[in-house]
Design a protein around this motif. Structure first.
Motif, PDB file in Angstrom:
ATOM      1  N   ILE A   1       8.259   0.027  -6.492  1.00 24.67           N
ATOM      2  CA  ILE A   1       7.564   0.990  -5.635  1.00 24.67           C
ATOM      3  C   ILE A   1       8.478   2.164  -5.311  1.00 24.67           C
ATOM      4  N   LYS A   2       9.750   1.888  -5.101  1.00 22.11           N
ATOM      5  CA  LYS A   2      10.709   2.942  -4.748  1.00 22.11           C
ATOM      6  C   LYS A   2      10.811   4.009  -5.840  1.00 22.11           C
ATOM      7  N   HIS A   3      10.532   3.644  -7.084  1.00 23.72           N
ATOM      8  CA  HIS A   3      10.674   4.584  -8.203  1.00 23.72           C
ATOM      9  C   HIS A   3       9.333   5.033  -8.778  1.00 23.72           C
ATOM     10  N   LEU A   4       8.261   4.654  -8.122  1.00 24.75           N
ATOM     11  CA  LEU A   4       6.918   4.980  -8.582  1.00 24.75           C
ATOM     12  C   LEU A   4       6.703   6.485  -8.734  1.00 24.75           C
ATOM     13  N   LEU A   5       7.230   7.292  -7.821  1.00 24.53           N
ATOM     14  CA  LEU A   5       7.015   8.742  -7.906  1.00 24.53           C
ATOM     15  C   LEU A   5       7.809   9.374  -9.045  1.00 24.53           C
ATOM     16  N   GLY A   6       8.898   8.753  -9.459  1.00 33.37           N
ATOM     17  CA  GLY A   6       9.609   9.220 -10.647  1.00 33.37           C
ATOM     18  C   GLY A   6       8.747   9.037 -11.889  1.00 33.37           C
TER      19      GLY A   6
ATOM     20  N   CYS B   1       4.638  11.004 -16.051  1.00 34.59           N
ATOM     21  CA  CYS B   1       3.239  10.978 -16.505  1.00 34.59           C
ATOM     22  C   CYS B   1       2.605  12.359 -16.430  1.00 34.59           C
ATOM     23  N   GLN B   2       2.874  13.081 -15.355  1.00 28.23           N
ATOM     24  CA  GLN B   2       2.290  14.408 -15.219  1.00 28.23           C
ATOM     25  C   GLN B   2       2.782  15.341 -16.327  1.00 28.23           C
ATOM     26  N   HIS B   3       4.022  15.164 -16.753  1.00 25.91           N
ATOM     27  CA  HIS B   3       4.543  16.004 -17.831  1.00 25.91           C
ATOM     28  C   HIS B   3       4.148  15.491 -19.215  1.00 25.91           C
ATOM     29  N   MET B   4       3.441  14.367 -19.230  1.00 24.81           N
ATOM     30  CA  MET B   4       2.934  13.818 -20.487  1.00 24.81           C
ATOM     31  C   MET B   4       1.412  13.876 -20.534  1.00 24.81           C
ATOM     32  N   GLY B   5       0.800  14.621 -19.605  1.00 26.23           N
ATOM     33  CA  GLY B   5      -0.630  14.870 -19.676  1.00 26.23           C
ATOM     34  C   GLY B   5      -1.519  14.006 -18.809  1.00 26.23           C
ATOM     35  N   VAL B   6      -0.951  13.259 -17.852  1.00 29.99           N
ATOM     36  CA  VAL B   6      -1.761  12.449 -16.940  1.00 29.99           C
ATOM     37  C   VAL B   6      -1.655  13.068 -15.558  1.00 29.99           C
ATOM     38  N   ASP B   7      -2.787  13.507 -14.999  1.00 26.87           N
ATOM     39  CA  ASP B   7      -2.709  14.161 -13.690  1.00 26.87           C
ATOM     40  C   ASP B   7      -2.512  13.129 -12.577  1.00 26.87           C
ATOM     41  N   GLU B   8      -2.251  13.637 -11.369  1.00 26.06           N
ATOM     42  CA  GLU B   8      -1.887  12.788 -10.247  1.00 26.06           C
ATOM     43  C   GLU B   8      -2.962  11.760  -9.905  1.00 26.06           C
ATOM     44  N   ASP B   9      -4.222  12.177  -9.827  1.00 22.57           N
ATOM     45  CA  ASP B   9      -5.290  11.231  -9.501  1.00 22.57           C
ATOM     46  C   ASP B   9      -5.415  10.139 -10.554  1.00 22.57           C
TER      47      ASP B   9
ATOM     48  N   PHE C   1       0.859  -1.172   0.000  1.00 28.90           N
ATOM     49  CA  PHE C   1       0.000   0.000   0.000  1.00 28.90           C
ATOM     50  C   PHE C   1       0.902   1.231   0.000  1.00 28.90           C
ATOM     51  N   ILE C   2       0.574   2.224  -0.832  1.00 30.87           N
ATOM     52  CA  ILE C   2       1.301   3.488  -0.765  1.00 30.87           C
ATOM     53  C   ILE C   2       0.359   4.548  -0.222  1.00 30.87           C
ATOM     54  N   ASP C   3       0.966   5.531   0.443  1.00 29.42           N
ATOM     55  CA  ASP C   3       0.195   6.648   0.980  1.00 29.42           C
ATOM     56  C   ASP C   3       0.011   7.692  -0.108  1.00 29.42           C
ATOM     57  N   THR C   4      -1.233   8.102  -0.338  1.00 34.55           N
ATOM     58  CA  THR C   4      -1.539   9.166  -1.294  1.00 34.55           C
ATOM     59  C   THR C   4      -2.372  10.220  -0.562  1.00 34.55           C
ATOM     60  N   ASN C   5      -2.659  11.313  -1.222  1.00 35.88           N
ATOM     61  CA  ASN C   5      -3.510  12.353  -0.641  1.00 35.88           C
ATOM     62  C   ASN C   5      -4.915  11.840  -0.342  1.00 35.88           C
ATOM     63  N   GLU C   6      -5.324  10.787  -1.030  1.00 31.77           N
ATOM     64  CA  GLU C   6      -6.657  10.213  -0.848  1.00 31.77           C
ATOM     65  C   GLU C   6      -6.660   9.056   0.147  1.00 31.77           C
ATOM     66  N   GLY C   7      -5.507   8.731   0.725  1.00 30.51           N
ATOM     67  CA  GLY C   7      -5.407   7.612   1.663  1.00 30.51           C
ATOM     68  C   GLY C   7      -4.507   6.527   1.118  1.00 30.51           C
ATOM     69  N   LYS C   8      -4.609   5.344   1.696  1.00 29.02           N
ATOM     70  CA  LYS C   8      -3.772   4.213   1.296  1.00 29.02           C
ATOM     71  C   LYS C   8      -4.293   3.606  -0.003  1.00 29.02           C
TER      72      LYS C   8
ATOM     73  N   TYR D   1      -2.588   7.574 -10.141  1.00 33.18           N
ATOM     74  CA  TYR D   1      -2.810   6.587  -9.080  1.00 33.18           C
ATOM     75  C   TYR D   1      -3.882   5.577  -9.455  1.00 33.18           C
ATOM     76  N   GLU D   2      -4.909   6.016 -10.159  1.00 31.81           N
ATOM     77  CA  GLU D   2      -5.939   5.086 -10.613  1.00 31.81           C
ATOM     78  C   GLU D   2      -5.331   3.983 -11.480  1.00 31.81           C
ATOM     79  N   ALA D   3      -4.480   4.375 -12.414  1.00 27.69           N
ATOM     80  CA  ALA D   3      -3.880   3.420 -13.348  1.00 27.69           C
ATOM     81  C   ALA D   3      -2.806   2.569 -12.688  1.00 27.69           C
ATOM     82  N   VAL D   4      -1.944   3.183 -11.891  1.00 29.14           N
ATOM     83  CA  VAL D   4      -0.823   2.434 -11.321  1.00 29.14           C
ATOM     84  C   VAL D   4      -1.311   1.417 -10.303  1.00 29.14           C
TER      85      VAL D   4
END
Length: 186
Positions: A157-162, A167-175, A139-146, A178-181
């Protein structure tokens, strides 16, 4: 197999997203492509194993770096670790002016190389997310919870935020990321 110089010549009109990884991190590109595909973001790709998909109408091309990665002159790049086969400092300095670099700031050698670079690029550091293992599920911690993950490799998992930054710079927002990952399996 096509050389890095030939890749640059062939795709210099596209936004080149270059991922500098080692063999231990080969799921990073798969994670990126999964998230983009999940949200119907069509991109070209050329993988280190020779697999590729090219469509002239796509804006982005994702390239796993091999030797001579600096010849690619990436617009967007991800450095996970210092790669012994590639001169990482040359790679960082080869990113196009105004481009961006996402890097793992918890690896001292990477942080030192990036901070020493005078290349006029945007630098986006990341660290591993906060995560837990419960009943064999990460489980990873996100703004929406675990968020439960189907990922079973702790290194991914260690490189997930990279990957999230890319993705954010390619047009996929944060929410949406997380839905896809949450459904990525490696």
């Amino acid at each position: 197999m096509i050389s890095e110089q030939q890749l640059y010549q062939q795709f210099q009109e596209k936004t080149r997203v270059v991922i500098l990884t080692s063999k231990a991190e080969n799921n990073i590109t798969a994670m990126l492509l999964h998230v983009l595909n999940y949200h119907d973001k069509q991109v070209d790709f050329v993988l280190a194993n020779g697999e590729q998909s090219i469509d002239e109408s796509n804006e982005f091309i994702v390239i796993e770096a091999a030797k001579n990665a600096d010849a690619l002159k990436g617009n967007i790049a991800l450095v996970i670790d210092v790669n012994s086969e590639i001169h990482t400092a040359d790679f960082v300095n080869s990113i196009t002016n105004g481009g961006m670099l996402v890097y793992n700031e918890t690896i001292a050698a990477v942080k030192l190389l990036v901070e020493a670079s005078t290349n006029t690029i945007k630098k986006y550091p990341y660290q591993q997310p906060n995560y837990t293992l419960e009943n064999e599920v990460y489980f990873i911690d996100t703004n929406e919870g675990k968020l439960p993950l189907e990922i079973t490799n702790e290194n991914d998992i260690k490189h997930l935020l990279g990957v999230k930054w890319l993705c954010q710079h390619m047009g996929v927002d944060e929410d949406d990321f997380y839905e896809a990952v949450g459904e990525f399996q490696a």
